[in-house]
Design an enzyme around this catalytic site. Sequence first.
Site, PDB file in Angstrom:
ATOM      1  N   LYS A 141     -27.052   5.662  69.660  1.00 47.11           N
ATOM      2  CA  LYS A 141     -27.205   4.592  68.672  1.00 47.11           C
ATOM      3  C   LYS A 141     -27.346   3.223  69.337  1.00 47.11           C
ATOM      4  O   LYS A 141     -26.738   2.969  70.388  1.00 47.11           O
ATOM      5  CB  LYS A 141     -25.997   4.557  67.729  1.00 47.11           C
ATOM      6  CG  LYS A 141     -25.727   5.866  66.987  1.00 47.11           C
ATOM      7  CD  LYS A 141     -26.803   6.231  65.981  1.00 47.11           C
ATOM      8  CE  LYS A 141     -26.657   5.541  64.648  1.00 47.11           C
ATOM      9  NZ  LYS A 141     -25.662   6.097  63.751  1.00 47.11           N
ATOM     10  N   CYS A 163      -9.240 -27.595  37.125  1.00 50.16           N
ATOM     11  CA  CYS A 163      -9.844 -27.460  38.453  1.00 50.16           C
ATOM     12  C   CYS A 163     -11.368 -27.538  38.324  1.00 50.16           C
ATOM     13  O   CYS A 163     -11.981 -26.710  37.658  1.00 50.16           O
ATOM     14  CB  CYS A 163      -9.445 -26.132  39.080  1.00 50.16           C
ATOM     15  SG  CYS A 163     -10.267 -25.846  40.657  1.00 50.16           S
ATOM     16  N   CYS A 200      -5.895 -20.530  42.624  1.00 50.26           N
ATOM     17  CA  CYS A 200      -5.581 -21.850  42.103  1.00 50.26           C
ATOM     18  C   CYS A 200      -5.013 -21.692  40.695  1.00 50.26           C
ATOM     19  O   CYS A 200      -5.561 -20.958  39.871  1.00 50.26           O
ATOM     20  CB  CYS A 200      -6.858 -22.681  42.066  1.00 50.26           C
ATOM     21  SG  CYS A 200      -6.762 -24.130  41.019  1.00 50.26           S
ATOM     22  N   CYS A 221      -4.822 -25.904  45.838  1.00 56.35           N
ATOM     23  CA  CYS A 221      -6.266 -25.800  45.675  1.00 56.35           C
ATOM     24  C   CYS A 221      -6.940 -27.021  46.299  1.00 56.35           C
ATOM     25  O   CYS A 221      -6.587 -28.156  45.966  1.00 56.35           O
ATOM     26  CB  CYS A 221      -6.602 -25.708  44.194  1.00 56.35           C
ATOM     27  SG  CYS A 221      -8.369 -25.801  43.861  1.00 56.35           S
ATOM     28  N   TYR A 266     -42.595  10.894  59.488  1.00 55.12           N
ATOM     29  CA  TYR A 266     -42.743  11.372  60.862  1.00 55.12           C
ATOM     30  C   TYR A 266     -42.107  12.750  60.962  1.00 55.12           C
ATOM     31  O   TYR A 266     -40.949  12.935  60.562  1.00 55.12           O
ATOM     32  CB  TYR A 266     -41.999  10.458  61.847  1.00 55.12           C
ATOM     33  CG  TYR A 266     -42.801   9.291  62.362  1.00 55.12           C
ATOM     34  CD1 TYR A 266     -44.085   9.482  62.891  1.00 55.12           C
ATOM     35  CD2 TYR A 266     -42.265   8.001  62.366  1.00 55.12           C
ATOM     36  CE1 TYR A 266     -44.812   8.406  63.386  1.00 55.12           C
ATOM     37  CE2 TYR A 266     -42.987   6.924  62.863  1.00 55.12           C
ATOM     38  CZ  TYR A 266     -44.259   7.139  63.365  1.00 55.12           C
ATOM     39  OH  TYR A 266     -44.969   6.086  63.859  1.00 55.12           O
ATOM     40  N   LYS A 313     -34.987   7.129  66.741  1.00 55.39           N
ATOM     41  CA  LYS A 313     -34.289   7.666  65.575  1.00 55.39           C
ATOM     42  C   LYS A 313     -34.692   6.789  64.395  1.00 55.39           C
ATOM     43  O   LYS A 313     -34.325   5.615  64.318  1.00 55.39           O
ATOM     44  CB  LYS A 313     -32.773   7.626  65.795  1.00 55.39           C
ATOM     45  CG  LYS A 313     -31.992   8.229  64.645  1.00 55.39           C
ATOM     46  CD  LYS A 313     -30.522   8.364  65.020  1.00 55.39           C
ATOM     47  CE  LYS A 313     -29.740   9.175  64.008  1.00 55.39           C
ATOM     48  NZ  LYS A 313     -29.753   8.612  62.671  1.00 55.39           N
ATOM     49  N   CYS A 359      -8.610 -29.229  43.317  1.00 60.31           N
ATOM     50  CA  CYS A 359      -7.895 -29.950  42.262  1.00 60.31           C
ATOM     51  C   CYS A 359      -6.443 -30.234  42.629  1.00 60.31           C
ATOM     52  O   CYS A 359      -5.741 -30.919  41.888  1.00 60.31           O
ATOM     53  CB  CYS A 359      -7.946 -29.171  40.948  1.00 60.31           C
ATOM     54  SG  CYS A 359      -6.920 -27.695  40.957  1.00 60.31           S
ATOM     55  N   GLU A 387     -36.881  10.103  71.766  1.00 54.14           N
ATOM     56  CA  GLU A 387     -37.767   9.561  70.734  1.00 54.14           C
ATOM     57  C   GLU A 387     -36.957   8.655  69.819  1.00 54.14           C
ATOM     58  O   GLU A 387     -35.725   8.775  69.757  1.00 54.14           O
ATOM     59  CB  GLU A 387     -38.353  10.715  69.914  1.00 54.14           C
ATOM     60  CG  GLU A 387     -37.303  11.414  69.056  1.00 54.14           C
ATOM     61  CD  GLU A 387     -37.696  12.821  68.610  1.00 54.14           C
ATOM     62  OE1 GLU A 387     -37.837  13.701  69.476  1.00 54.14           O
ATOM     63  OE2 GLU A 387     -37.856  12.996  67.384  1.00 54.14           O
ATOM     64  N   ASP A 429     -34.875   5.195  60.796  1.00 51.78           N
ATOM     65  CA  ASP A 429     -33.856   4.921  59.785  1.00 51.78           C
ATOM     66  C   ASP A 429     -34.445   5.110  58.391  1.00 51.78           C
ATOM     67  O   ASP A 429     -34.844   4.162  57.724  1.00 51.78           O
ATOM     68  CB  ASP A 429     -33.341   3.488  59.977  1.00 51.78           C
ATOM     69  CG  ASP A 429     -32.022   3.277  59.253  1.00 51.78           C
ATOM     70  OD1 ASP A 429     -31.473   4.266  58.715  1.00 51.78           O
ATOM     71  OD2 ASP A 429     -31.544   2.133  59.234  1.00 51.78           O
TER      72      ASP A 429
HETATM   73  S1  IVH Z   1     -33.468  15.558  64.746  1.00 50.58           S
HETATM   74  C1  IVH Z   1     -31.619  19.242  64.589  1.00 50.58           C
HETATM   75  N1  IVH Z   1     -34.903  13.439  65.237  1.00 50.58           N
HETATM   76  O1  IVH Z   1     -31.059  11.293  61.857  1.00 50.58           O
HETATM   77  C2  IVH Z   1     -31.518  17.822  64.425  1.00 50.58           C
HETATM   78  N2  IVH Z   1     -33.341  13.341  63.472  1.00 50.58           N
HETATM   79  O2  IVH Z   1     -28.188  11.416  62.179  1.00 50.58           O
HETATM   80  C3  IVH Z   1     -32.219  17.329  63.266  1.00 50.58           C
HETATM   81  N3  IVH Z   1     -33.366  11.235  62.262  1.00 50.58           N
HETATM   82  O3  IVH Z   1     -30.525  13.984  59.715  1.00 50.58           O
HETATM   83  C4  IVH Z   1     -32.475  15.917  63.355  1.00 50.58           C
HETATM   84  N4  IVH Z   1     -34.957  10.269  63.413  1.00 50.58           N
HETATM   85  O4  IVH Z   1     -32.385  12.290  59.134  1.00 50.58           O
HETATM   86  C5  IVH Z   1     -33.957  13.972  64.484  1.00 50.58           C
HETATM   87  N5  IVH Z   1     -36.288  11.644  65.735  1.00 50.58           N
HETATM   88  C6  IVH Z   1     -35.343  12.193  64.995  1.00 50.58           C
HETATM   89  C7  IVH Z   1     -34.750  11.502  63.941  1.00 50.58           C
HETATM   90  C8  IVH Z   1     -33.745  12.105  63.209  1.00 50.58           C
HETATM   91  C9  IVH Z   1     -34.136  10.146  62.411  1.00 50.58           C
HETATM   92  C10 IVH Z   1     -32.309  11.367  61.257  1.00 50.58           C
HETATM   93  C11 IVH Z   1     -32.340  12.655  60.504  1.00 50.58           C
HETATM   94  C12 IVH Z   1     -31.040  13.285  60.798  1.00 50.58           C
HETATM   95  C13 IVH Z   1     -30.194  12.113  61.154  1.00 50.58           C
HETATM   96  C14 IVH Z   1     -29.005  12.493  61.987  1.00 50.58           C
END
Ligand code: IVH
Length: 735
Positions: free
Chosen positions: A331, A460, A454, A436, A241, A135, A439, A133, A137
């Site tokens: 990542k 300058c 400078c 410089c 989420y 991640k 100047c 899924e 931000d």
């Molecule tokens: S699971 C047991 N799922 O990423 C693990 N974390 O770098 C708990 N995050 O602290 C986290 N999307 O703030 C999980 N789909 C996702 C996530 C997610 C963002 C963040 C979360 C976590 C951090 C870790």
Amino acid sequence: MVENGKAAAGQQDIAGLDEAEARDRLRLLASQIAAANLAYFQNDAPIMSDADFDALKRENAAIEARFPHLKRQDSPSEQIGAQLGEGFSKITHSERMLSLANAFDAADVADFVAGIRRYLGLASDAPLAFTAEPKIDGLSLSLRYENGQLISAATRGDGETGENVTANARTIADIPQQLSDAPTILEVRGEVYMSHEDFAALNARQAALGAKLFANPRNAAAGSLRQLDAAITRARPLRFYAYAWGALSAPLAATQSGAIARLGEMGFSINPLTRVCRDLDAMLAHYAQIEAQRATLGYDIDGVVYKLDDLGLQARLGLRATTPRWAIAHKFPAELAWTRLEAIDIQVGRTGALSPVARLTPVTVGGVVVSNATLHNEDYIAGRDARGGEIRGGKDIRIGDWVQVYRAGDVIPKIADVDLSKRPDDARPFVFPSHCPECGSEALREEGDAVRRCTGGLICPAQAVEKLKHFVSRAAFDIEGLGAKQVETFYTDGWIKEPADIFDLKSKYESGLQQLKNREGWGEKSAANLFDAIDERRRIGLGRVIFALGIRHVGEVAANDLARHFGSWAQFIDCLDRASHEPAAHASDARARKPLLAQSPAWAEITGIDGIGEAVALALTTTLSQGAERASVDRLVAHLDIQAPVARASADSPVAGKTVVFTGTLEKMTRAEAKARAEALGAKVAGSVSVKTDLLIAGPGAGSKASKAAELGVETIDEDGWLALINGLSGGGDG
Ligand code: IVH
């Protein structure tokens, strides 16, 4: 910070470290990572890109793996987030809020899967499913429900204890206040974030209000969630989420995917890109799919999270210090692009610093066209860090090179690498100018200074223009109608060469020497307005004057400290003169002067001021003892009526200890000045009205703050009333 990040030793370098070097490096990494964590979590103002941060953590882990006995007590590998902020009450998580280990490429993900099989004793062909899924931000939040009612919400904090942001969480539409068909105790965890669209709209509103802009949606989300006033959070469109859970009175399901689906049924938003993948190829394919959609999702993600689907197996795997063994974050690579370095320009700043800038063949990096990048200083170009260590494996940067650029957050692009195989045969090492470019004065680099400067001072033109821009800036003279662009044009046209000239403009104009009204964009009226605005600033506070001089190291705070200490321009300049004229002070090199100056009583007086260090004292004495520079300052001062700062927090001040809020338009002084006055009288100036507010000063156009004050019964007065109050006059309070 980022240079150091890029200076991270590669795996080969780690192999070459001896024990002492490894210990030093671990110490440096611990402090860099701590600083980055603080900036990110507590100040919502990152100082390095995620990729750089990850590189530092990886290097730290690699060194610790090679030298396990050198692992520090405060090792970054044992820490999740940052220290807590003040202002919110604390909530101790009933189960730790975890972080995730990172994978940076397919091989890391393969290792992760293989490691789990090994741990569980599974054959390589035994079925093993993972969820994959996005991640998100944003920032993580833990919601506690008891008997279906939301009872608390806490940020992650340090993983053990977070901030109680319950009131704020209740304002988020994606967070149900009430659940049906939920376990008696249910802690739901997930990510609070802001969509790109909402982020853009928020920043547009902030800009219209003249308020602070957020660097990115994550910062905006964090700043909005961690508002002490929940009404502000409510006005900010946050989303949530759900992707995990903490304490539970009964299991949600037998699998990760089943549990998340259950949360979805209870009314939580769950990410639609969550999939169950039956093998490594499927995981990587889903990663590629998510990455391909990244730009069009409408919110920021920085990778893909894989979690073992079977909760029984998750439990068997358990946790490391701060991360579960059953999950990993894959990542996305930092946004990078290769392009050609066409030229290196040198920009000269207010204090004479020569800053090299890379001019690049324009290239798109993460959706933004980049044609310039910072090169920091001459060491950076040469492939060295400030301590002489190698960066980029020691590769220097030459004009004509192919360079890899990256964008760290929203800040100015940087150069990550150089492709030596594409280096033109005639490319020569860049020779940093010894003079410089603006100047022609000698540019010197003093010991301990990373930059070359400078020595031209006021002769300058680049320094002169930058100094003028600083002089008219907000915290300095702040002359209405005379901004950075105006002074630059006036400078180019020869009307203003130094700050004092600003105060001569009118007489030159009136004598017909200069014809402002015939210039583009200026008429009789606007010229008259400008002269009025300039005249208004002849009377000005000592702190502003000192700050406006633009002396290196002398920021607003130091300038005000100096002003409070000396009380008048005459005493300030007299002390500096004594410090510089005492016989010991005549060595030409500033560094050599320091020990000599240290014996002077005047020097002792300056460095004895709370908040004034030697760097400030040295910069002041050096700058103000130079003939031309000093003459220019004297010419300026002759035009001014410099005001002593208002005495600090006297107990008998009518506003001492009170919390005051200014709103609407102030007509007799700027907002900054009003704030400074109030603070000098011992008041605390707040930005919004709350039950803690003692007094609201409302000028014309006061809006919601005035109504809120009325609602809360907060005393409200106008500007005249305020002036009467602080000047100890009676009456005039409600006119
Ligand atoms: S699971 C047991 N799922 O990423 C693990 N974390 O770098 C708990 N995050 O602290 C986290 N999307 O703030 C999980 N789909 C996702 C996530 C997610 C963002 C963040 C979360 C976590 C951090 C870790």
